[in-house]
Design an enzyme around this catalytic site. Structure first.
Site, short mmCIF file in Angstrom:
data_model
loop_
_atom_site.label_atom_id
_atom_site.label_comp_id
_atom_site.label_asym_id
_atom_site.label_seq_id
_atom_site.Cartn_x
_atom_site.Cartn_y
_atom_site.Cartn_z
N GLU A 1 19.72 1.36 1.29
CA GLU A 1 19.15 1.01 2.59
C GLU A 1 17.70 0.56 2.49
O GLU A 1 17.22 -0.21 3.32
CB GLU A 1 19.27 2.19 3.56
N GLY B 1 0.84 -1.21 0.00
CA GLY B 1 0.00 0.00 0.00
C GLY B 1 0.87 1.24 0.00
O GLY B 1 0.43 2.31 -0.41
#
Lengths: 636, 636
Positions: free
Chosen positions: B361, B118
């Protein structure tokens, strides 16, 4: 044509940059000499022939911009400043020392550094922002040069930048990738496969030029080719050697972020031909007149009738459009949700000052940082939850002392059916923990408009949280809402407790206040629309007036939000006045369980942050007088 | 060969998926029917012929995995579950209602949903993590299918995934991009330019197949081609029409995230040929034996001598290696700084269980989330400051109920010379504001080892903050440090104040304690190594024992860190016991000004979080007795 004489001069300059990078780091005892040495030839040619920059006037609009995205090569940047004659050798040797302007990674404490770097992958997306300003707003011929390391191309943000620069055909943007092959811990993912870089860049619409980045002639030709193109950005993929010029360092592992010892330094400098004292006269830009920026007009904020139901995100859209009409320096950006944030109204009214950033929140925030380099006032909006995608950019924006305005809509469980992925429940915590930030959370449309007006000239990272749902207008359009203030919405001489709320929960607090009145319990209600800075005085006064009974209610996780800000107002720090009053008996109402889908009302109730929960919390306080707890304490 | 009969069956199923997506959203009154309809043909073919999945046994190791990265197409996913016979029509129609498992975007409250989606751009990087597990750890022939929207390819994280999947030659990963051209607010950046998508994907080492995504035959051929390749991942770029199948919706703007009204629904369903009641028998995977995972061995943690100077990051590296020797399910990942985080020791000892994520990351955290889908225990490390890059992934990991361990090194101003870009000063705030998280901050090597051991089986997002500098070992190797506890390092009957510290500042607190003793001021010192959950009982006891005089000192911004956690321990919430004791007089020592470079000692001093500052704070408390402040209050 490049003459032998020129090549020799450039070589001498490059060697000086190397020597100075070594000298500064050795005396500092730490730093990144080898990462500086690989790119010294690139910088030597850049400042000798291509960069147009008035060092005496860093904010001159026509200046080229240079961003050292590989911020750890700061010694090279500082050596370049020395070569340009703007810092002394003495200052160069103050690198990394307390109080020096020459920090371990560049920051704008130096007047020629526009933005802080050191978190890799940020320089190029910020460069996109500056280049957008140059091409579309300033309409000036300056160029934006960004020097990247090779490792940082693994960051997705770099590809957001490639994508957007291609989309906006930023022919004024030149990226240089210093492909020295060696990252911090060994070979990078792509090593010296410069073709892989080039193929990727071309796929994103760029001109890509592969060169030997330690060959001055090839550098010269590449820079020249970059300047001659006018339909796309250019990336120069420069194959280099880390530690170039010193055999004991060149292309060897184990030398990342390591200063040479004095005896190693001596040998290396000798190998590089010794110290030099070259001062380069960097070309100043030709004068060109910036596109005329219209004068500011009087601001006519939207006005909402009391009692009408208006979402604060709707009011944000209206106010931003009004601000845009008054202020030609206001720019808007959005991450493909402008019809939800209501930035679309600004986009329609001022298409030349609106940039669609698509679903790329890092680039969204980076572009805002880039735009403010050129003194624009960027407002960047998306769902508040998705601003978390750009948290590192926000953190770095603070270090850049950037003045940006971020607006997050659809905050909290009160968005309802869409579920937790769309609900910002950590944004108040995240933005409060940004240095020198401002965090605003209006409850009403007129208040929103007044806060948006103040945001444009507020320094630092300014965050506005807006609400998806329509809520009643409770304030007149003539009321003022200074940043740092609060509004006592309801009070009397007999208040037994204080409810502190902001945004959607203020309306729940008002409902609770009415209901408690029916039970002869009178409460003060404070609208803490300025979460940071928070109105300490008013909170202290309320605590004194209501026996220390405070109930804080927020549509946010329990950690780091409004409740934390209120608690902080009662903790002693050097910045807040000491609280003198009855013992604080504070109840925090916040979201504890992971929400699902439901109506806004159902979810506020399930999270125990609605009027019912407030009524219950207040009753638990006023029914448990201080004496009882004092007694309990005595008995233990 | 695809027979006409097959094509007809798939078409019928696709129409059913469309009808059900419409029905569920119309009754919900919101949702994304048109984004579901564009991809219905893709899903119909996938579940009819290609997906191998045992719905009765969602955790069966051999199962294929399907990740709906475009989470807003949840109605399609739920319609698929209905077609697979695992949810009823009644449950389908509970979409978006309070308490329903069918939330607005998918979450793992449904047993067949491995990860929440989402927040766009997360499904593919998480899929990379699952595919890494499948190819390198499980060594099983299952495939990972990820359905993306076209808009989300603007997210850099998607290109981190393309990069890493190419690098790790994940031939078991199949991405499908539903290029329906229309985003939330209009045309996407690339529209129907499927060639642009394909060129980019190929540049990152993928097989790219362009098809008409509403043509069942082409879908079949593409899926087949994806399964037959064995040296790289495949992306299928499927040109589709949003709202496909209903003329009033097909390829039209203004229909994103909008449910049909009942009368529109009726017409649309009629146009789609009415409701159908097809149940598909989804193929179960062939049995294949997972690569043998060795049994756990007794854990032999490293042991450090009291008084030795050891950085907690060093201890983390040692302990992780020890944990790796004991636990074959422990996996490590790092973002190209493993020689700084000391994850390199694990990498060297267990190369088959280490994944280099380079400087990406978001992909780092996403891979950890993907690995834990297959029940591995991933430890992902980088500089704490750079974990902020992945904050949205951490937020979503909590919604995924993922069990991941994140380790951030180089926290705080005490890193010294590298400057603020490398200093995490907001990480404690950010991680505390993650649902159900654990936040640990050890001060000593033996303590670090004990905490690392507990992390592996701790559920949720577990964050460990380590320190760059070497600090003295103060605890014996036999001491225990339960999560949720704290350590009273110094106490007496006469304590006049309590200093609460963690990590680097604990050592400053101990210095201050010694110095104050010389002035006959005795203080209690608490090591709050478990920042969340914090040891409320011990803090309350200390406040009662020391006249409410608390000094909290932390190497972190003033907002949201240890000080906030301590304040919270004294605020009433449903989760904490009520504090009964003398009025709290709390002083927070934290970082307020933007640091520069300097030695660790200089920066701790400049930030006023060193022993000097603690001594001063304690003195200000013990010299200002409660009576004085009470008098002040009476006089106001």
């Amino acid at each position: 044509m490049t003459t032998q004489e020129q090549l020799h001069q450039w070589h001498e300059l490059a060697q000086q940059l190397r020597v100075d990078s070594i000298r500064a780091t050795t005396i500092a005892g730490s730093g990144h000499p080898t990462s500086s040495m690989s790119a010294a030839d690139l910088i030597a040619v850049l400042i000798s022939k291509y960069l147009c920059y008035d060092f005496d006037n860093p904010h001159y609009p026509n200046n080229d911009r240079f961003i050292l995205s590989k911020g750890h090569a700061a010694p090279l940047l500082y050596a370049m400043y020395k070569a340009a004659g703007v810092i002394t050798d003495e200052e160069l040797l103050s690198l990394r020392k307390l109080g020096s302007r020459l920090e371990g990674h560049p920051t704008p404490v130096l007047p020629w550094v526009d933005v802080a770097t050191g978190s890799l992958g940020q320089g190029l997306p910020i460069g996109v922002g500056v280049a957008l300003a140059g091409k579309y707003l300033d309409q000036l011929p300056y160029h934006v040069w960004v020097l990247l390391g090779d490792s940082e191309t693994a960051e997705g943000s770099v590809w957001e930048a490639f994508d957007h620069a291609g989309h906006y055909t930023l022919d004024n943007l030149i990226a240089i990738i210093d492909v020295n092959r060696l990252g911090q811990r060994g070979q990078t993912e792509l090593g010296w496969n410069t073709q892989a870089y080039a193929t990727r860049a071309r796929a994103f619409g760029w001109q890509a030029i592969e060169i030997d980045g330690n060959n001055l002639m090839e550098i010269d030709q590449a820079f020249s080719a970059a300047l001659s193109i006018n339909d796309r950005p250019t990336v120069i993929i420069a194959r280099t050697k880390k530690g170039k010029g010193v055999v004991a360092l060149e292309d060897l592992g184990g030398w990342h972020g390591k200063a040479l010892k004095p005896e190693q330094e001596k040998k290396a400098i000798a190998e590089l031909g010794g110290e030099r004292h070259i001062i380069i006269q960097v070309d100043k830009p030709e004068q060109a007149k910036p596109a005329t920026i219209a004068n500011s007009q009087p601001l006519q904020l939207p006005i909402y009738e009391k009692g009408a139901k208006v979402a604060t995100r709707r009011a944000y859209g209206d106010a931003l459009k009004a601000l845009g009409a008054a202020r030609p320096d206001v720019i808007a950006l959005d991450a493909e949700v402008s019809n939800s944030t209501y930035t679309e109204d600004f986009a329609e009214a001022f298409p030349e000052r609106y940039f669609e950033m698509y679903i790329a929140e890092q680039q969204l925030v980076a572009a805002a940082v880039g735009l403010q380099v050129r003194q624009y006032k960027p407002f960047a909006s998306t769902f508040a939850a998705f601003l978390s995608r750009a948290y590192d950019f926000v953190r770095m924006a603070a270090i850049s002392r950037a003045n940006i305005k971020l607006v997050g809509s659809h905050a909290g469980v009160s968005i309802g059916q869409d579920g937790p992925s769309q609900m910002a429940l950590e944004d108040l915590a995240a933005f409060q923990a940004v240095w020198s930030s401002t965090v605003l959370y209006p409850s009403d449309a007129n208040q929103t408009a007044k806060l948006v007006a103040q945001m444009s000239d507020r320094n630092g990272v300014v965050y506005l949280r807006t609400t998806r749902e329509s809520t009643p207008v409770i304030y007149g359009a003539d009321e003022e809402f200074p940043i740092g203030g609060s509004k006592v919405v309801h009070s009397s001489q007999q208040d037994q407790a204080t409810v502190i709320a902001a945004g959607i929960t203020l309306h729940e607090a008002l409902k609770a206040c009415d209901r408690l009145k029916n039970e002869d319990i009178t409460v003060r209600v404070i609208d803490a629309y300025s979460v940071k800075p928070i109105d300490v005085q008013t909170l202290h006064q309320a605590a004194r007036d209501t026996n220390g009974n405070l109930v804080v209610v927020e549509d946010h996780w329990s950690e780091g939000g409004l409740g934390a800000a209120v608690l902080d107002a009662f903790a002693g720090t050097s910045n807040t006045p000491i609280y003198n009053g009855p013992q604080l008996r504070l109840i925090k109402l916040a979201v504890h369980d992971m929400p699902g889908s439901g109506t806004p009302e159902e979810l506020l109730h399930a999270a125990k942050i609605d009027a019912d929960a407030i009524v219950e919390a207040v009753k638990s306080q006023v029914r448990k007088p201080i004496e009882a707890s004092a007694k309990l304490y005595a008995e233990r």
